[in-house]
Design a protein around this motif. Structure first.
Motif, PDB file in Angstrom:
ATOM      1  N   HIS A  40       0.831  -1.210   0.000  1.00 39.87           N
ATOM      2  CA  HIS A  40       0.000   0.000   0.000  1.00 39.87           C
ATOM      3  C   HIS A  40       0.865   1.260   0.000  1.00 39.87           C
ATOM      4  CE1 HIS A  40       0.930  -1.058   4.110  1.00 39.87           C
ATOM      5  NE2 HIS A  40       0.426   0.059   4.594  1.00 39.87           N
ATOM      6  N   SER A  41       0.248   2.360  -0.410  1.00 41.93           N
ATOM      7  CA  SER A  41       1.001   3.593  -0.653  1.00 41.93           C
ATOM      8  C   SER A  41       0.682   4.678   0.368  1.00 41.93           C
ATOM      9  CB  SER A  41       0.670   4.122  -2.055  1.00 41.93           C
ATOM     10  OG  SER A  41      -0.691   4.552  -2.089  1.00 41.93           O
ATOM     11  N   ARG A  42       1.502   5.707   0.330  1.00 39.15           N
ATOM     12  CA  ARG A  42       1.233   6.873   1.175  1.00 39.15           C
ATOM     13  C   ARG A  42      -0.004   7.634   0.683  1.00 39.15           C
ATOM     14  NH1 ARG A  42       4.579   7.662   5.226  1.00 39.15           N
ATOM     15  NH2 ARG A  42       6.580   6.573   5.161  1.00 39.15           N
ATOM     16  N   PHE A  43      -0.389   7.406  -0.541  1.00 39.53           N
ATOM     17  CA  PHE A  43      -1.625   7.980  -1.069  1.00 39.53           C
ATOM     18  C   PHE A  43      -2.817   7.447  -0.282  1.00 39.53           C
ATOM     19  CE2 PHE A  43      -5.321   7.791  -3.848  1.00 39.53           C
ATOM     20  CZ  PHE A  43      -5.325   9.027  -4.481  1.00 39.53           C
ATOM     21  N   SER A  44      -2.923   6.130  -0.169  1.00 39.05           N
ATOM     22  CA  SER A  44      -4.063   5.544   0.534  1.00 39.05           C
ATOM     23  C   SER A  44      -4.041   5.894   2.015  1.00 39.05           C
ATOM     24  CB  SER A  44      -4.100   4.026   0.338  1.00 39.05           C
ATOM     25  OG  SER A  44      -2.937   3.416   0.838  1.00 39.05           O
ATOM     26  N   HIS A  45      -2.858   5.933   2.616  1.00 42.08           N
ATOM     27  CA  HIS A  45      -2.761   6.330   4.024  1.00 42.08           C
ATOM     28  C   HIS A  45      -3.232   7.768   4.222  1.00 42.08           C
ATOM     29  CE1 HIS A  45      -1.257   7.408   7.953  1.00 42.08           C
ATOM     30  NE2 HIS A  45      -0.338   8.212   7.427  1.00 42.08           N
ATOM     31  N   SER A  46      -2.815   8.664   3.345  1.00 44.39           N
ATOM     32  CA  SER A  46      -3.197  10.070   3.484  1.00 44.39           C
ATOM     33  C   SER A  46      -4.704  10.247   3.351  1.00 44.39           C
ATOM     34  CB  SER A  46      -2.465  10.923   2.444  1.00 44.39           C
ATOM     35  OG  SER A  46      -1.064  10.880   2.662  1.00 44.39           O
ATOM     36  N   LEU A  47      -5.314   9.506   2.420  1.00 48.70           N
ATOM     37  CA  LEU A  47      -6.771   9.532   2.325  1.00 48.70           C
ATOM     38  C   LEU A  47      -7.403   9.020   3.616  1.00 48.70           C
ATOM     39  CD1 LEU A  47      -7.642   8.216  -1.269  1.00 48.70           C
ATOM     40  CD2 LEU A  47      -7.746  10.565  -0.437  1.00 48.70           C
ATOM     41  N   GLY A  48      -6.805   7.992   4.203  1.00 48.34           N
ATOM     42  CA  GLY A  48      -7.332   7.433   5.439  1.00 48.34           C
ATOM     43  C   GLY A  48      -7.254   8.402   6.598  1.00 48.34           C
ATOM     44  N   VAL A  49      -6.159   9.143   6.708  1.00 49.25           N
ATOM     45  CA  VAL A  49      -6.030  10.133   7.786  1.00 49.25           C
ATOM     46  C   VAL A  49      -7.070  11.232   7.600  1.00 49.25           C
ATOM     47  CG1 VAL A  49      -4.475  11.795   8.883  1.00 49.25           C
ATOM     48  CG2 VAL A  49      -3.580   9.624   8.036  1.00 49.25           C
ATOM     49  N   TYR A  50      -7.268  11.634   6.349  1.00 50.23           N
ATOM     50  CA  TYR A  50      -8.328  12.596   6.053  1.00 50.23           C
ATOM     51  C   TYR A  50      -9.682  12.074   6.540  1.00 50.23           C
ATOM     52  CZ  TYR A  50     -12.257  14.245   3.289  1.00 50.23           C
ATOM     53  OH  TYR A  50     -13.507  14.682   2.916  1.00 50.23           O
ATOM     54  N   GLU A  51     -10.001  10.812   6.235  1.00 47.91           N
ATOM     55  CA  GLU A  51     -11.315  10.262   6.580  1.00 47.91           C
ATOM     56  C   GLU A  51     -11.508  10.171   8.095  1.00 47.91           C
ATOM     57  OE1 GLU A  51     -15.130   8.605   6.428  1.00 47.91           O
ATOM     58  OE2 GLU A  51     -13.970   9.866   5.051  1.00 47.91           O
ATOM     59  N   VAL A  52     -10.481   9.735   8.817  1.00 49.02           N
ATOM     60  CA  VAL A  52     -10.582   9.692  10.282  1.00 49.02           C
ATOM     61  C   VAL A  52     -10.822  11.096  10.829  1.00 49.02           C
ATOM     62  CG1 VAL A  52      -9.368   9.171  12.431  1.00 49.02           C
ATOM     63  CG2 VAL A  52      -9.177   7.602  10.490  1.00 49.02           C
ATOM     64  N   SER A  53     -10.098  12.072  10.297  1.00 52.67           N
ATOM     65  CA  SER A  53     -10.271  13.462  10.740  1.00 52.67           C
ATOM     66  C   SER A  53     -11.673  13.976  10.423  1.00 52.67           C
ATOM     67  CB  SER A  53      -9.224  14.362  10.074  1.00 52.67           C
ATOM     68  OG  SER A  53      -7.917  13.955  10.405  1.00 52.67           O
ATOM     69  N   ARG A  54     -12.171  13.625   9.256  1.00 50.18           N
ATOM     70  CA  ARG A  54     -13.522  14.055   8.874  1.00 50.18           C
ATOM     71  C   ARG A  54     -14.563  13.490   9.838  1.00 50.18           C
ATOM     72  NH1 ARG A  54     -17.989  12.495   6.795  1.00 50.18           N
ATOM     73  NH2 ARG A  54     -17.278  10.326   6.735  1.00 50.18           N
ATOM     74  N   ARG A  55     -14.408  12.236  10.207  1.00 51.41           N
ATOM     75  CA  ARG A  55     -15.358  11.614  11.128  1.00 51.41           C
ATOM     76  C   ARG A  55     -15.292  12.255  12.508  1.00 51.41           C
ATOM     77  NH1 ARG A  55     -14.760   5.128   9.535  1.00 51.41           N
ATOM     78  NH2 ARG A  55     -15.336   5.395   7.332  1.00 51.41           N
ATOM     79  N   ILE A  56     -14.090  12.585  12.933  1.00 55.38           N
ATOM     80  CA  ILE A  56     -13.948  13.257  14.234  1.00 55.38           C
ATOM     81  C   ILE A  56     -14.610  14.633  14.191  1.00 55.38           C
ATOM     82  CG2 ILE A  56     -12.307  14.241  15.876  1.00 55.38           C
ATOM     83  CD1 ILE A  56     -10.381  11.972  15.123  1.00 55.38           C
ATOM     84  N   CYS A  57     -14.395  15.379  13.111  1.00 56.71           N
ATOM     85  CA  CYS A  57     -15.038  16.689  12.979  1.00 56.71           C
ATOM     86  C   CYS A  57     -16.563  16.552  13.007  1.00 56.71           C
ATOM     87  CB  CYS A  57     -14.600  17.377  11.683  1.00 56.71           C
ATOM     88  SG  CYS A  57     -12.900  17.979  11.687  1.00 56.71           S
ATOM     89  N   ASP A  58     -17.084  15.543  12.330  1.00 55.24           N
ATOM     90  CA  ASP A  58     -18.526  15.308  12.353  1.00 55.24           C
ATOM     91  C   ASP A  58     -19.008  15.039  13.769  1.00 55.24           C
ATOM     92  OD1 ASP A  58     -18.796  15.667   9.643  1.00 55.24           O
ATOM     93  OD2 ASP A  58     -19.116  13.555   9.151  1.00 55.24           O
ATOM     94  N   LYS A  59     -18.264  14.206  14.484  1.00 55.35           N
ATOM     95  CA  LYS A  59     -18.618  13.847  15.857  1.00 55.35           C
ATOM     96  C   LYS A  59     -18.589  15.088  16.759  1.00 55.35           C
ATOM     97  CE  LYS A  59     -18.517  11.949  20.071  1.00 55.35           C
ATOM     98  NZ  LYS A  59     -17.407  11.163  20.480  1.00 55.35           N
ATOM     99  N   PHE A  60     -17.534  15.893  16.634  1.00 58.36           N
ATOM    100  CA  PHE A  60     -17.418  17.102  17.449  1.00 58.36           C
ATOM    101  C   PHE A  60     -18.527  18.093  17.136  1.00 58.36           C
ATOM    102  CE2 PHE A  60     -12.540  16.958  18.380  1.00 58.36           C
ATOM    103  CZ  PHE A  60     -12.733  15.797  19.106  1.00 58.36           C
ATOM    104  N   SER A  61     -18.798  18.269  15.849  1.00 56.82           N
ATOM    105  CA  SER A  61     -19.821  19.219  15.424  1.00 56.82           C
ATOM    106  C   SER A  61     -21.198  18.808  15.925  1.00 56.82           C
ATOM    107  CB  SER A  61     -19.824  19.328  13.900  1.00 56.82           C
ATOM    108  OG  SER A  61     -20.821  20.208  13.458  1.00 56.82           O
TER     109      SER A  61
END
Length: 445
Positions: free
Chosen positions: A57-78
């Motif tokens: 796997h690549s740093r591309f897929s990891h970076s997308l994954g970090v984005y998605e985890v962050s997005r979910r946290i923002c949704d939860k906080f909001s």
């Protein structure tokens, strides 16, 4: 600040998070940028794929994954902790876009075979990440500027850990952040191990903001413990695997030998490594760096198989055809004399120690509390009880306390496999080899 949403949500299928959801135009534009697409061509775990064959796997897929985890946290906080008044310590959702961009771009500066390349050519992926974000010559910078002229600086400051809102910084960089959550799960999935798996659904249920950063509700302590131990096991069992490190040693020596050959007149390299020349000459710029990826280096390694320099050719063969150096763990204080004698034997048998031996140290601190006097103080993990009081994790978790402040790992001497496997090529040195094996047994016992 201009925030433009897509007319229709874009999704990426992902083996770890199922779907990755993109709602902002700037995020999709960043993903489609030249600099971000380059991450497809850089492996996430470097030489670990020589031990765990699924780790492609690549740093591309990891970076997308970090984005998605962050997005979910923002949704939860909001949804659960929206700010009502200034200074209330709750979540201001106007910070969402800077969080998402920083999460997506946090690894944009990684180079081919990241950490090994850095050691040889004195690059720094964190500094290069900031350069890529701030340089007006990159597509990344131009896209970020469509949000606001100062938006690239804001995103960069999150990664540099000096953004004024500590909640934003800790979501991207702390002892339990979106980056670590993704790479543990993703690396565990692709390496086929269970060590890095933890209950991310529970973690995302118990994470919450407070005035000075992020914390976790007290009821979620066991999920946090599970995360800490998963990270510890991944480092001990996967990231510090002796065979992976043996391949990293060969890669390190291969790049060093190529650089030494190029810089030793008359020019001995008959196959021109065009994109590496600026690095051999220590005269590279950002554009030179962005031309490099794992595939470029692998092509040069193939060319070096035919070089007249026997060391360069041999190291290229060992790396491309997975012939890792063997190793033995030792204690630097007590075993120094043995290591010295073993290295001398390796040289007498005919191997140049500079390129055929290495001492490799791999240590990691799985968790530590805040120590203001340390060189790189860590943001400790806080639990919040039902009264709103904060409690540092290791003071209430006996499990975490047992590994707090204690580095795990070892120190190893790496050497050619032939030193412990008698063959026709080295049977003239049988006495030396027997002594070498005797010393190796002393260390192992």
């Amino acid at each position: 600040m201009k925030i433009e949403l897509l007319s229709r949500e874009k999704v990426f299928r992902d083996p770890v998070h199922d779907y990755i959801h993109v709602q902002h135009k700037v995020i999709l534009d960043l993903i489609n940028s030249r600099e971000f697409q380059r991450l497809r061509r850089i492996k996430q775990t470097g030489a670990s794929l020589f031990t765990f064959h699924g780790a492609e796997h690549s740093r591309f897929s990891h970076s997308l994954g970090v984005y998605e985890v962050s997005r979910r946290i923002c949704d939860k906080f909001s949804r659960n902790y929206p700010s009502i008044a200034d200074g209330d310590g709750l979540w201001d959702d106007s910070e969402r876009l800077v969080v998402l961009c920083a999460a997506l771009l946090h690894d944009i500066g990684h180079g081919p075979y990241s950490h090994t390349f850095e050691k040889i050519f004195n690059t720094n992926h964190e500094e290069l990440t900031i350069q890529i974000i701030l340089s007006d010559k990159t597509e990344i910078n131009q896209i970020l500027q469509t949000v606001a002229p100062d938006f690239p600086e804001k995103v960069a400051s999150v990664i540099q850990k000096n953004y004024p809102n500590p909640q934003v910084v800790q979501l991207i960089s702390s002892q339990i952040d979106a980056d670590r959550m993704d790479y543990l799960l993703r690396d565990a999935y692709h390496t086929g191990v269970n060590y890095g798996r933890f209950d991310i659904s529970r973690i995302l249920r118990v994470i919450r903001p407070y005035k000075d950063g992020i914390c976790f509700t007290y009821s979620g302590m066991h999920a946090v413990e599970d995360y800490i131990m998963s990270r510890y096991q991944m480092y001990m069992q996967v990231y510090f695997h002796p065979v992976s490190r043996g391949m990293e040693v060969i890669l390190n020596h291969l790049l060093k030998r190529a650089s030494d050959c190029y810089n030793t007149p008359p020019h001995p390299l008959k196959n021109n490594a065009t994109f590496l020349i600026p690095f051999f000459e220590n005269n590279w710029d950002l554009e030179d760096y962005l031309r490099l990826d794992d595939g470029v280096l692998t092509t040069y390694f193939n060319l070096w198989l035919d070089e007249e320099d026997p060391i360069l050719s041999d190291l290229a063969n060992r790396f491309l055809n997975r012939k890792p150096f063997k190793s033995v763990a030792f204690d630097h204080v007590n075993d120094g004399k043995i290591i010295t004698e073993m290295t001398e034997i390796i040289e007498r048998v005919g191997y140049e120690p500079t390129y055929y031996t290495a001492i490799n140290n791999s240590y990691d601190l799985p968790y530590d509390f805040y120590r203001p006097d340390s060189v790189h103080p860590r943001t400790q993990i806080e639990l919040m009880d039902h009264n709103g009081h904060l409690i540092e994790l290791s003071t209430v978790s006996h499990l975490v306390a047992s590994i707090t402040g204690r580095a795990g790992g070892d120190e190893r001497l790496y050497f050619p496999k032939e030193m412990i496997e008698l063959s026709k090529e080295v049977n003239l040195f049988q006495q030396e080899l027997e002594r070498f094996k005797e010393l190796k047994k002393q260390l192992e016992n």
